[in-house]
Design a protein around this motif. Structure first.
Motif, short mmCIF file in Angstrom:
data_model
loop_
_atom_site.label_atom_id
_atom_site.label_comp_id
_atom_site.label_asym_id
_atom_site.label_seq_id
_atom_site.Cartn_x
_atom_site.Cartn_y
_atom_site.Cartn_z
N PHE A 97 0.80 -1.22 0.00
CA PHE A 97 0.00 0.00 0.00
C PHE A 97 0.83 1.28 0.00
CE2 PHE A 97 -3.37 -2.79 1.89
CZ PHE A 97 -4.30 -2.59 0.88
N SER A 98 2.16 1.14 -0.12
CA SER A 98 3.06 2.30 -0.08
C SER A 98 2.89 3.09 1.22
CB SER A 98 2.83 3.22 -1.29
OG SER A 98 3.08 2.53 -2.50
N LEU A 99 2.76 2.37 2.33
CA LEU A 99 2.66 2.95 3.65
C LEU A 99 3.97 2.72 4.40
CD1 LEU A 99 -0.90 1.69 4.66
CD2 LEU A 99 -0.29 4.06 4.10
N GLN A 100 4.33 3.66 5.24
CA GLN A 100 5.55 3.50 6.03
C GLN A 100 5.34 2.44 7.12
OE1 GLN A 100 8.68 4.80 5.81
NE2 GLN A 100 8.04 5.67 3.85
N PRO A 101 6.20 1.44 7.20
CA PRO A 101 6.06 0.41 8.25
C PRO A 101 6.70 0.87 9.57
CG PRO A 101 7.87 -0.16 6.80
CD PRO A 101 7.30 1.13 6.25
N HIS A 102 6.06 1.85 10.21
CA HIS A 102 6.60 2.37 11.46
C HIS A 102 6.80 1.23 12.46
CE1 HIS A 102 5.65 6.28 9.80
NE2 HIS A 102 4.38 5.94 9.67
N GLU A 103 7.92 1.24 13.13
CA GLU A 103 8.28 0.12 14.00
C GLU A 103 7.25 -0.11 15.10
OE1 GLU A 103 10.60 -3.19 14.56
OE2 GLU A 103 10.68 -1.69 12.96
N ASP A 104 6.79 0.97 15.74
CA ASP A 104 5.81 0.80 16.81
C ASP A 104 4.49 0.25 16.27
OD1 ASP A 104 5.28 3.21 15.45
OD2 ASP A 104 4.30 4.09 17.20
N TYR A 105 4.12 0.70 15.08
CA TYR A 105 2.90 0.21 14.46
C TYR A 105 3.01 -1.29 14.16
CZ TYR A 105 -0.04 -1.04 10.47
OH TYR A 105 -0.89 -1.71 9.61
N VAL A 106 4.10 -1.70 13.55
CA VAL A 106 4.29 -3.11 13.21
C VAL A 106 4.26 -3.99 14.45
CG1 VAL A 106 5.92 -4.80 12.26
CG2 VAL A 106 5.56 -2.62 11.08
N LYS A 107 4.96 -3.58 15.49
CA LYS A 107 5.03 -4.38 16.71
C LYS A 107 3.69 -4.43 17.43
CE LYS A 107 9.99 -3.99 17.53
NZ LYS A 107 10.17 -5.42 17.17
N ASP A 108 2.97 -3.30 17.47
CA ASP A 108 1.66 -3.29 18.13
C ASP A 108 0.67 -4.19 17.39
OD1 ASP A 108 2.53 -1.59 20.10
OD2 ASP A 108 1.68 0.22 19.23
#
Length: 227
Positions: A172-183
């Motif tokens: 989706f061309s979205l940034q895989p922010h680390e906190d988002y991925v882990k949550d």
């Protein structure tokens, strides 16, 4: 989980193609998607006995909206089976690229759940309905191509959630922010629920399903288990 991304909104079970069929405009459809996402978040994001809350993330709200969509697997497949032109009408209506996530669960569990929920009267009936949806999914893939179509296997999500979530962000061309991925990864079950054991499958029923599975690329990984 995509709805939890700060730059995305995904409605839960809106049934977008229903409104496309009714002639809703792009802005009306987008408003419904956003409103449904917000409403679902306000009500605690519970569905069919499960919680879909991703604590600390952006469900029902966004920072900069880059992706908007809907989750409605079964009805979307059935509507397209009845009127495949709805896909083209959706694409023309929204005037932005339409990307499709195709989630695959083990067919034994998928079909058993259809019977348990009353969506089919018997395993044979559920297999027939499942085959129709599989054929529709294959037709959608041929129509949109692999740039706009991504298959996610549920057993991959449960075994390596962070990897799959990052792949979805890339899609989706979205940034895989680390906190988002882990949550997001924290809420994923360790393994898929196996409803297959709640009904008795005969050898003939399993063989009927096996023959279907062997003919479909995205189901091929399950063929050996059904042999």
């Amino acid at each position: 989980m995509i709805d939890a991304h700060p730059d995305a909104i995904i409605a839960h079970e809106l049934d977008s193609l229903r409104y496309v069929n009714f002639g809703f405009s792009r802005n009306q459809l987008f408003w419904l998607l956003l409103d449904q996402s917000r409403t679902c978040a306000q009500r605690g994001r519970k569905w069919s006995g499960y919680s879909y809350v991703v604590p600390g993330q952006h469900q029902g709200r966004f920072r900069q909206l880059r992706v908007i969509g809907d989750k409605r697997g079964g009805d979307t497949s059935r509507r397209l089976a009845n009127d495949f032109a709805l896909l083209d009408r959706l694409q023309r209506r929204v005037s932005v690229p339409v990307k499709i996530i195709h989630v695959v669960r083990h067919p034994l569990d998928n079909i058993t759940t259809m019977v348990l929920r009353g969506d089919a009267p018997s395993l044979e009936g559920a297999i027939d309905a499942y085959k129709l949806m599989v054929n529709t999914v294959q037709r959608v893939f041929r129509a949109v191509g692999d740039i706009y179509f991504k298959t996610v296997w549920l057993d991959d999500l449960t075994s390596k959630p962070e990897q799959v979530i990052r792949e979805l962000c890339t899609f989706f061309s979205l940034q895989p922010h680390e906190d988002y991925v882990k949550d997001c990864a924290k809420i994923v079950f360790k393994q898929p629920k196996q409803t297959r054991h709640q009904l008795s499958w005969s050898p003939q029923q399993r063989d009927l399903l096996r023959r279907l599975v062997e003919e479909v690329d995205f189901l091929a990984r399950y063929a050996e288990e059904l042999a």
